[in-house]
Design an enzyme around this catalytic site. Structure first.
Site: not given
Ligand SMILES: Cc1cc2nc3c(=O)[nH]c(=O)nc-3n(C[C@H](O)[C@H](O)[C@H](O)COP(=O)(O)OP(=O)(O)OC[C@H]3O[C@@H](n4cnc5c(N)ncnc54)[C@H](O)[C@@H]3O)c2cc1C
Length: 229
Positions: A96, A109-110, A194
């Site tokens: 996560e 590292s595993q 988180r």
């Molecule tokens: C309650 C909860 C449940 C979740 N359940 C799932 C699940 O079931 N399956 C799953 O796959 N994931 C799940 N996630 C993970 C979620 O989808 C995100 O991958 C994770 O929270 C990281 O957030 P993010 O991608 O917004 O941003 P980060 O990677 O932390 O980046 C921060 C911010 O930077 C910007 N950013 C970063 N990269 C880009 C880009 N390439 N293009 C445009 N803007 C960008 C965006 O504004 C983003 O919000 C879950 C997360 C939470 C909190």
């Protein structure tokens, strides 16, 4: 779970001393305080060369950065960073936290580390009865891991090759240690997602501890994050 702050940005007074010459008194006033907040405050004022501080409400880090946070001008929070050593968390938490693309990781590292004598990480919901079940499942997994390792070694694989193949049976509750670095803006974004009642319980616990420590080193940068989102 153990969370240790390894490093955080420190202002070098010498550098500030060298900037501006006659402006030194103002800069000096600005560098007294927690370094990460000072750095963000300094960066914000540098944008407009606004070294006069006639408004007492924004003459300190708390007031100035409160305004910055309200305006969403968060790029100034990217100059300061914090690095944590996080131990005793599960591989599920690793999956996560590594989704946060602005954090930087060095993960145990595993392929190199022998997991034979490790203990499982219990999810926060687990009580003694469930801990017992998790322990027994983990012991079975480690038995398979050890047997696989021996088999692969007998086939002539190196220790690293044998471990990387045997790890296929290690479960989500296997422990992991990692060094994680983020700038203050990135940490704020992680906490928004988180430190939330919607988040997985283990990463919620981690976020709570990270917030506690981040508030110690950068109280103004995290002033608006109080309760779970
Ligand atoms: C309650 C909860 C449940 C979740 N359940 C799932 C699940 O079931 N399956 C799953 O796959 N994931 C799940 N996630 C993970 C979620 O989808 C995100 O991958 C994770 O929270 C990281 O957030 P993010 O991608 O917004 O941003 P980060 O990677 O932390 O980046 C921060 C911010 O930077 C910007 N950013 C970063 N990269 C880009 C880009 N390439 N293009 C445009 N803007 C960008 C965006 O504004 C983003 O919000 C879950 C997360 C939470 C909190």
């Amino acid at each position: 779970m153990k969370v240790t702050l390894l490093a955080s940005s420190q202002i070098k007074m010498m550098n500030f001393d060298m900037i501006g010459g006659s402006e030194f008194d103002r800069y000096h006033a600005l560098i007294m305080g927690p370094s990460s907040d000072r750095l963000a405050h300094f960066a914000g004022r540098a944008c407009y060369q606004a070294w006069d501080m006639p408004n007492p409400a924004t003459a300190n880090d708390m007031g100035y950065l409160a305004n910055i946070l309200r305006q969403g001008h968060e790029s100034v929070l990217e100059h300061a960073s914090a690095t944590f050593y996080i131990e005793g968390v599960s591989r599920s938490l690793l999956a996560e936290i590594t989704r946060h693309r602005h954090l930087s990781f060095s993960v145990e590292s595993q392929r190199y580390v022998d997991y034979s004598n490790t203990e499982p990480v219990y999810p926060p919901a687990s009580q003694p009865n469930e801990n017992y079940i998790i322990n027994s499942a983990y012991d079975d997994a480690l038995d398979a891991y050890d047997r696989l390792y021996e088999n692969f070694r007998e086939q002539g694989l190196t220790r690293k090759q044998a471990r990387e193949a045997a790890r296929s049976v290690l479960p989500n509750c296997a422990p992991v240690a990692m060094v994680v670095t983020g700038n203050m803006r990135a940490w704020r974004d992680v906490l928004k997602k988180r430190y939330s009642t919607h988040a997985d319980a283990e990463i919620f616990e981690l976020a709570k501890e990270l917030l506690r420590q981040l508030k110690c080193i950068a109280p103004a940068s995290f002033q608006d994050i109080e309760e779970p989102f």
